[in-house]
Scaffold this motif. Sequence first.
Motif, short mmCIF file in Angstrom:
data_model
loop_
_atom_site.label_atom_id
_atom_site.label_comp_id
_atom_site.label_asym_id
_atom_site.label_seq_id
_atom_site.Cartn_x
_atom_site.Cartn_y
_atom_site.Cartn_z
N LYS A 63 0.82 -1.22 0.00
CA LYS A 63 0.00 0.00 0.00
C LYS A 63 0.85 1.27 0.00
O LYS A 63 0.39 2.34 -0.37
CB LYS A 63 -0.89 0.02 1.25
N THR A 64 2.10 1.14 0.47
CA THR A 64 2.95 2.32 0.62
C THR A 64 3.57 2.71 -0.71
O THR A 64 4.03 1.84 -1.44
CB THR A 64 4.08 2.02 1.62
N VAL A 65 3.60 4.01 -0.99
CA VAL A 65 4.24 4.49 -2.21
C VAL A 65 5.50 5.26 -1.83
O VAL A 65 5.45 6.18 -1.01
CB VAL A 65 3.30 5.43 -2.99
N ARG A 66 6.63 4.86 -2.41
CA ARG A 66 7.86 5.61 -2.13
C ARG A 66 7.96 6.75 -3.14
O ARG A 66 7.96 6.53 -4.35
CB ARG A 66 9.08 4.69 -2.24
N ILE A 67 8.02 7.98 -2.62
CA ILE A 67 8.07 9.14 -3.51
C ILE A 67 9.50 9.47 -3.90
O ILE A 67 9.79 9.80 -5.04
CB ILE A 67 7.38 10.36 -2.83
N GLN A 76 3.13 1.23 6.99
CA GLN A 76 3.88 1.81 8.11
C GLN A 76 5.00 2.71 7.63
O GLN A 76 5.55 2.51 6.55
CB GLN A 76 4.49 0.68 8.96
N ALA A 77 5.33 3.70 8.47
CA ALA A 77 6.55 4.47 8.25
C ALA A 77 7.23 4.61 9.61
O ALA A 77 6.73 5.30 10.49
CB ALA A 77 6.24 5.85 7.67
N THR A 78 8.33 3.89 9.79
CA THR A 78 9.08 3.98 11.04
C THR A 78 10.10 5.10 10.92
O THR A 78 10.42 5.56 9.83
CB THR A 78 9.81 2.66 11.32
N PHE A 79 10.63 5.55 12.05
CA PHE A 79 11.73 6.53 12.11
C PHE A 79 11.36 7.84 11.40
O PHE A 79 12.16 8.40 10.64
CB PHE A 79 13.02 5.97 11.50
N ALA A 80 10.13 8.33 11.65
CA ALA A 80 9.67 9.52 10.94
C ALA A 80 10.37 10.78 11.44
O ALA A 80 10.53 10.98 12.64
CB ALA A 80 8.17 9.67 11.12
N SER A 81 10.79 11.64 10.51
CA SER A 81 11.36 12.93 10.89
C SER A 81 10.50 14.09 10.38
O SER A 81 10.78 15.24 10.70
CB SER A 81 12.80 13.06 10.39
N LYS A 82 9.46 13.79 9.59
CA LYS A 82 8.55 14.84 9.13
C LYS A 82 7.23 14.20 8.69
O LYS A 82 7.25 13.17 8.02
CB LYS A 82 9.18 15.58 7.95
N ILE A 83 6.11 14.81 9.09
CA ILE A 83 4.80 14.27 8.70
C ILE A 83 3.96 15.39 8.11
O ILE A 83 3.83 16.45 8.70
CB ILE A 83 4.04 13.67 9.91
N GLU A 84 3.40 15.14 6.93
CA GLU A 84 2.51 16.11 6.29
C GLU A 84 1.18 15.43 6.04
O GLU A 84 1.14 14.31 5.53
CB GLU A 84 3.09 16.48 4.93
N SER A 95 -4.24 10.69 2.89
CA SER A 95 -2.97 9.99 3.13
C SER A 95 -2.05 10.87 3.97
O SER A 95 -2.34 12.03 4.23
CB SER A 95 -2.30 9.67 1.79
N LEU A 96 -0.94 10.27 4.39
CA LEU A 96 0.12 11.04 5.04
C LEU A 96 1.37 10.95 4.17
O LEU A 96 1.66 9.90 3.59
CB LEU A 96 0.48 10.47 6.42
N LYS A 97 2.10 12.07 4.11
CA LYS A 97 3.39 12.06 3.44
C LYS A 97 4.44 12.12 4.54
O LYS A 97 4.46 13.08 5.32
CB LYS A 97 3.48 13.29 2.54
N VAL A 98 5.24 11.08 4.64
CA VAL A 98 6.16 10.97 5.77
C VAL A 98 7.61 10.89 5.29
O VAL A 98 7.94 10.09 4.42
CB VAL A 98 5.86 9.69 6.60
N THR A 99 8.46 11.74 5.84
CA THR A 99 9.89 11.60 5.61
C THR A 99 10.45 10.74 6.72
O THR A 99 10.19 10.99 7.90
CB THR A 99 10.59 12.98 5.66
N ARG A 100 11.15 9.68 6.35
CA ARG A 100 11.71 8.79 7.37
C ARG A 100 13.21 8.62 7.19
O ARG A 100 13.73 8.66 6.08
CB ARG A 100 10.99 7.44 7.37
N LEU A 152 7.74 8.70 1.95
CA LEU A 152 6.72 7.71 1.64
C LEU A 152 5.36 8.36 1.69
O LEU A 152 5.13 9.26 2.48
CB LEU A 152 6.75 6.57 2.66
N GLU A 153 4.46 7.87 0.85
CA GLU A 153 3.06 8.27 0.98
C GLU A 153 2.25 7.07 1.46
O GLU A 153 2.31 6.00 0.85
CB GLU A 153 2.50 8.81 -0.33
N LEU A 154 1.55 7.24 2.58
CA LEU A 154 0.79 6.16 3.19
C LEU A 154 -0.70 6.49 3.15
O LEU A 154 -1.13 7.48 3.73
CB LEU A 154 1.18 5.97 4.66
N PRO A 155 -1.51 5.65 2.47
CA PRO A 155 -2.95 5.86 2.52
C PRO A 155 -3.46 5.62 3.95
O PRO A 155 -2.91 4.77 4.66
CB PRO A 155 -3.50 4.81 1.56
N LEU A 156 -4.46 6.35 4.39
CA LEU A 156 -5.06 6.13 5.71
C LEU A 156 -5.96 4.90 5.65
O LEU A 156 -6.55 4.64 4.62
CB LEU A 156 -5.88 7.35 6.12
N PRO A 157 -6.10 4.16 6.75
CA PRO A 157 -5.39 4.31 8.01
C PRO A 157 -3.95 3.78 7.92
O PRO A 157 -3.68 2.87 7.14
CB PRO A 157 -6.22 3.45 8.97
#
Lengths: 297, 245
Positions: free
Chosen positions: A160-164, B139-147, B152-157, B166-171
């Motif tokens: 489900k995860t997309v790497r940008i 999942q996105a572990t070790f996140a340093s930024k969340i938008e 969805s969430l856009k997470v820098t890890r 990474l872009e993670l669809p909710l939930p």
Amino acid sequence: MSKLLLVLFTGSESSLGSGFAAALGLSFDVLTLTGHAETNTGAEKELVAGLTSLPPADALASTIATLSQGYTHIAATSNMRSKDVMARVAGILDAGMVTDVTLIESPTRFKRPVLAGSIISIVEVLSTPVVLTFRPAGFAKGEAGGAPDQVSVSADASGKTVRISQSVRGGARPDLSQAKIVISGGRPLRDAETFERVIGGFADKVGGAVGATRAAVDSGIAPNELQVGQTGKIVAPDLYIAAGISGSTQHMAGIKDSKIIVAINKDPDAPIFESADYGLVADLFDALPAIERALGS
Amino acid sequence: MKILVPIKRVVDPYSKVRPLSDGSGIDTTGLKFEINPFDEIAIEEAVRLREKSGDVEIIVVSIGKSECEEQLRKALAIGADKAILIETDQEYDSLGIAKELASLVAEQAPDVVLMGKQATDDDCNQVGQMLAAKLGYPQATFASKIERLQTSLKVTRETDEGDEILELPLPCLVTADLRLNEPRYVALPGIIKARSKPLERRTPSVPVTLKTRPVFFESPPPRAAGKKVSSVDELVAVLRDRGAF
Ligand SMILES: Cc1cc2nc3c(=O)[nH]c(=O)nc-3n(C[C@H](O)[C@H](O)[C@H](O)COP(=O)(O)OP(=O)(O)OC[C@H]3O[C@@H](n4cnc5c(N)ncnc54)[C@H](O)[C@@H]3O)c2cc1C
Ligand SMILES: Nc1ncnc2c1ncn2[C@@H]1O[C@H](COP(=O)(O)O)[C@@H](O)[C@H]1O
């Protein structure tokens, strides 16, 4: 019967895994996710997944969990990637997990550090399968066996995860977690330019890798992948030089396995002097260039 | 948006800890307890997401002894709306915690589970990933930024080599690293004021079968006492002597 699956995210991890596999003493196969095992680990079989790049954790963990069926032990070298993925594998398999194994007492009893290395705990595994990550420093390289049979396995990379995007820094310097010499700097390095010139310049002179404290990373002096310690990288070089580092428990947690620790600090009472093999009370901005000059002569 | 933040009560990471003399545990007499630092970062991030976009409900949960109330109260003071204490004296391993949390997630149906990457007492770094597996969440572990985006969430890890987005669809589930934010300071009046916020106590809903268990605790082998050298020349000489250069 007990059998280990050693998971290699890249073929280059094979040399780190062979010592652990030998110490565990079980027959084993390796699963190579990208590339090929670069050394002969003594495995019976090499399962080759043939991925061109590693997908995000959800897809990768499902693949590994599927290929782990029938093994009692599933293990990988400890790093951020394996922590991300292998704990999810344990969740899928409903398996117990032991992170950061430093010593094997038996295939069901392992030692690992807790509380930033202030305490070592012995963990008993009460069910199979079990998922393990291990710190390679504690395990001598295993004896090379014959070439294993290679079997192609299919790996599904969809999740489900997309790497940008993805950044890979590091450049030409040796890999921090495997380098023979590591030079690390702390808060007094002031800014990124000074850090790179003083610590990076010294590292390049001696062919070493560069590390940093959390204080240095937090204040933007060094990039995050250089952080060494409880929550950063674990290093085990022959020589670790700590310049302008106070010696917090959290930092020491990452360097305890170094053969020789040298501390350069201008405060004679800095706690790092309690655990350094050689301590030099000096201003790092004088001492590092002086060491470079002495080495040159 | 509903965010669930699991938090753990841990011994103050700056305190000096020793094993009990019989090795059966860790001597915590007289030591302070805190919210696990990474979990405090997770709470702070949830509060910041609300400050940015308004429609965020934050529920904190802790599994453990009655004393965890202290940490849950602090979480409420930082800005959580509601706390749940799953009160138990039982011994858990990471998988047991993940299963108990999974059952709460099924009931509460949050859009995001936001938690610490690692507890500073057991240093396991497991529960988040195990919980994500149980829930089938990305999942996105070790996140340093969340938008926050629409759905969805856009997470820098942080990764071993740098970072990735990474872009993670909710939930979905995210675990916090140190650089995600710096938690705000909460003064005593804030903690007292939070006493009027709801804190629900309940008992665990999933029976525990331990799969791993720490059986002995010992001090690490000490490093041989070091020595001070008096000059750069002496240092270089000993290091050359030992073959380090
Ligand atoms: C949950 C948690 C996890 C953590 N994880 C980590 C981790 O993984 N890694 C980590 O490193 N830290 C970690 N920390 C932070 C840790 O507690 C310390 O704050 C940090 O290691 C201090 O970094 P420092 O030594 O660079 O800075 P300081 O403690 O400020 O020390 C700087 C030192 O430099 C000396 N100095 C100053 N100027 C000079 C000069 N010109 N020449 C020589 N010496 C000089 C000073 O005497 C001092 O001893 C963590 C903390 C927490 C709470
Ligand atoms: N007893 C607990 N109650 C609530 N959350 C927990 C508990 N134990 C662990 N967690 C969560 O899981 C994260 C990772 O913990 P660990 O896998 O033990 O390092 C922590 O940062 C918390 O967010």
